[in-house]
Design an enzyme around this catalytic site. Structure first.
Site, PDB file in Angstrom:
ATOM      1  N   ASP A  57      51.095  53.185 -30.546  1.00 34.82           N
ATOM      2  CA  ASP A  57      51.015  53.106 -29.082  1.00 34.82           C
ATOM      3  C   ASP A  57      50.620  54.483 -28.539  1.00 34.82           C
ATOM      4  OD1 ASP A  57      51.327  53.030 -26.361  1.00 34.82           O
ATOM      5  OD2 ASP A  57      53.341  52.152 -26.362  1.00 34.82           O
TER       6      ASP A  57
ATOM      7  N   LYS B  96      46.571  54.479 -19.737  1.00 32.04           N
ATOM      8  CA  LYS B  96      46.642  55.652 -18.850  1.00 32.04           C
ATOM      9  C   LYS B  96      45.344  56.455 -18.646  1.00 32.04           C
ATOM     10  CE  LYS B  96      51.588  56.332 -18.615  1.00 32.04           C
ATOM     11  NZ  LYS B  96      52.345  55.449 -19.519  1.00 32.04           N
TER      12      LYS B  96
ATOM     13  N   PHE C 145      59.062  53.906 -25.343  1.00 31.95           N
ATOM     14  CA  PHE C 145      58.735  53.164 -24.118  1.00 31.95           C
ATOM     15  C   PHE C 145      57.417  52.433 -24.336  1.00 31.95           C
ATOM     16  CE2 PHE C 145      56.733  52.484 -20.015  1.00 31.95           C
ATOM     17  CZ  PHE C 145      57.765  51.882 -19.312  1.00 31.95           C
TER      18      PHE C 145
HETATM   19  C1  LIG Z   1      53.079  54.249 -19.621  1.00 28.08           C
HETATM   20  C2  LIG Z   1      53.244  53.689 -20.950  1.00 28.08           C
HETATM   21  C3  LIG Z   1      53.198  52.302 -21.176  1.00 28.08           C
HETATM   22  C4  LIG Z   1      53.105  51.300 -20.052  1.00 28.08           C
HETATM   23  O1  LIG Z   1      51.938  51.457 -19.309  1.00 28.08           O
HETATM   24  P1  LIG Z   1      51.789  50.726 -17.869  1.00 28.08           P
HETATM   25  O2  LIG Z   1      50.348  50.946 -17.526  1.00 28.08           O
HETATM   26  O3  LIG Z   1      52.741  51.389 -16.942  1.00 28.08           O
HETATM   27  O4  LIG Z   1      52.115  49.300 -18.084  1.00 28.08           O
HETATM   28  C5  LIG Z   1      53.280  51.848 -22.471  1.00 28.08           C
HETATM   29  N1  LIG Z   1      53.391  52.702 -23.513  1.00 28.08           N
HETATM   30  C6  LIG Z   1      53.446  54.038 -23.328  1.00 28.08           C
HETATM   31  C7  LIG Z   1      53.543  54.920 -24.521  1.00 28.08           C
HETATM   32  C8  LIG Z   1      53.393  54.567 -22.054  1.00 28.08           C
HETATM   33  O5  LIG Z   1      53.475  55.887 -21.874  1.00 28.08           O
END
Ligand SMILES: *Cc1c(COP(=O)(O)O)cnc(C)c1O
Length: 395
Positions: A215, A244, A128
């Site tokens: 990521d 986050k 994701f």
């Molecule tokens: C939550 C998340 C995103 C997206 O972050 P948003 O602030 O919701 O755009 C991207 N990569 C990972 C691994 C995530 O957990």
């Protein structure tokens, strides 16, 4: 009828007060938080250092100035992020998808500079990366993509933890410029990349001169016991998207680059009106300084281990439980069947958690959780799961 757009399946509870790892709803009911607003509230609720820093920021009267001017707090935040990542340059934005969008742009520009007309990025199944068009195209979930085609091109998908699949792509596709991997897939179900796999991937990146994009929007920033998961594997990636937990509740993202990705972006290549504004940067500096001074990385490792072992001991051999896994305070309990109803049952029992990928209970507590509170998470969770499994077995 609410005028808020109907984009979330919400539980009918509103948290209105918090202290440490505890939350209270409108009726005054108290909850133990094992989710931290999806890995966001690093310092829990009402952390004195963060609250004071933000209060001082408000008192200055300056929340935003724009990137037309120098922002001293942004420079301070970038220094700290460079130090903990081991990388060189930080682009600030406001969310995880923006951090990944910047990473994708860096990879494409890097590819073009190497003479690749249509640079491609290798991405993983079940990953994701966000919900913008580029990041949902990078995401390995049909549910996230469906209805938004045409997808952005230039992504090649392989299974996680399969080096041969990456080698195959390397052999046949000369357009690859980068690999993008979530070292622990959060939304995908707490799927942990093996450390030897990450090291192998890094070796291929070195040989092929690809960028390694880690990521760490969800798994990074101390949650696993080190600042970043790649540090467990013992190498430096070229690009690290963060968000986050970075501002402990204040929206902020960052795309951190070093190695081959250093210097790729020049003035005019990328930007964000809000990115790196004094309010968000104050939260970043206070969050990172508090984490360091309070030893929250070691705490995440210690309390995470206690929770994982507590759950594994009580449930590890129960039929209906596939696996208890994760690192530090990023924990997944995979069941053999969909278990979304556990979210509501946990709320009733005063425990805040999440279920992802349909059948994985996900715990992402604030990093300030202590051992007694960690034991309490286990004590509240185990009977719920047992009751759920018994009911399903009887049905
Ligand atoms: C939550 C998340 C995103 C997206 O972050 P948003 O602030 O919701 O755009 C991207 N990569 C990972 C691994 C995530 O957990």
């Amino acid at each position: 009828m609410s005028h808020v757009m109907n984009t979330y399946a919400r539980q009918p509870v509103a948290f209105v007060r918090g202290e440490g790892v505890w939350l209270w709803d409108e009726a005054g009911k108290k909850y133990l938080d094992a989710l931290a607003g999806i890995a966001v509230n690093t310092l829990g609720y009402g952390h004195p250092r963060l609250m004071r820093a933000l209060a001082d920021r408000l008192a200055s009267g300056v929340l935003h100035t724009s990137n037309l001017w120098r922002i001293p707090m942004q420079e301070a935040a970038a220094d700290r992020i460079a130090e903990i990542t081991g990388l060189d340059e930080v682009f600030f934005c406001n969310s995880g998808l923006e951090a990944n969008e910047a990473a994708i742009k860096v990879a494409r520009k890097y590819g073009h500079e190497r003479g690749i007309a249509e640079p491609a990025i290798i991405v993983m199944e079940k990953a994701f990366h966000g919900r913008s068009l580029a990041t949902l195209s990078a995401t390995g979930s049909r549910k996230v993509q469906a209805g938004f085609e045409p997808l952005v091109s230039g992504f090649v998908r392989v299974p996680l933890n399969d080096l041969d699949a990456v080698r195959q792509v390397a052999e046949h596709n000369r357009n690859v410029a980068a690999v993008m991997v979530e070292p622990i897939q959060g939304e995908g179900g707490i799927n942990v990349a093996r450390l030897d796999y990450l090291r192998g991937l890094k070796e291929i990146c070195e040989r092929e001169q690809w960028l390694f994009i880690s990521d760490e929007v969800q798994c990074g920033l101390g949650r696993t016991g080190k600042w970043f998961v790649y540090q467990h594997a013992g190498f430096l990636p070229d690009v690290v998207p963060l968000a986050k937990g970075l501002g402990s509740g204040v929206p902020v993202g960052a795309c951190v680059v070093g190695g081959r990705a250093r210097g790729i972006f020049k003035p005019g290549n990328h930007g964000s009106t809000f990115g790196g504004n004094p309010l968000a940067m104050t939260a970043v500096v206070a969050t990172l300084d508090a984490m360091k001074d309070e030893g929250l990385l070691a705490n995440a490792e210690r309390v995470g281990k206690l929770i994982r072992e507590g759950i594994a001991q009580a449930l590890g051999r129960a039929s209906g439980v596939v696996e208890v896994r994760g690192m530090g305070l990023m924990i997944g309990v995979e069941l053999t069947q969909p278990c979304g109803e556990l979210v509501k049952q946990a709320l009733d029992a005063g425990l805040v958690l999440n279920v992802t990928a349909d059948n994985v209970i996900r715990l992402l507590p604030p990093l300030v959780m202590n051992e007694a509170e960690g034991r309490e998470v286990v004590n509240r969770l185990v009977p719920l799961v047992k009751a759920f499994l018994e009911k399903r077995a009887a049905a």
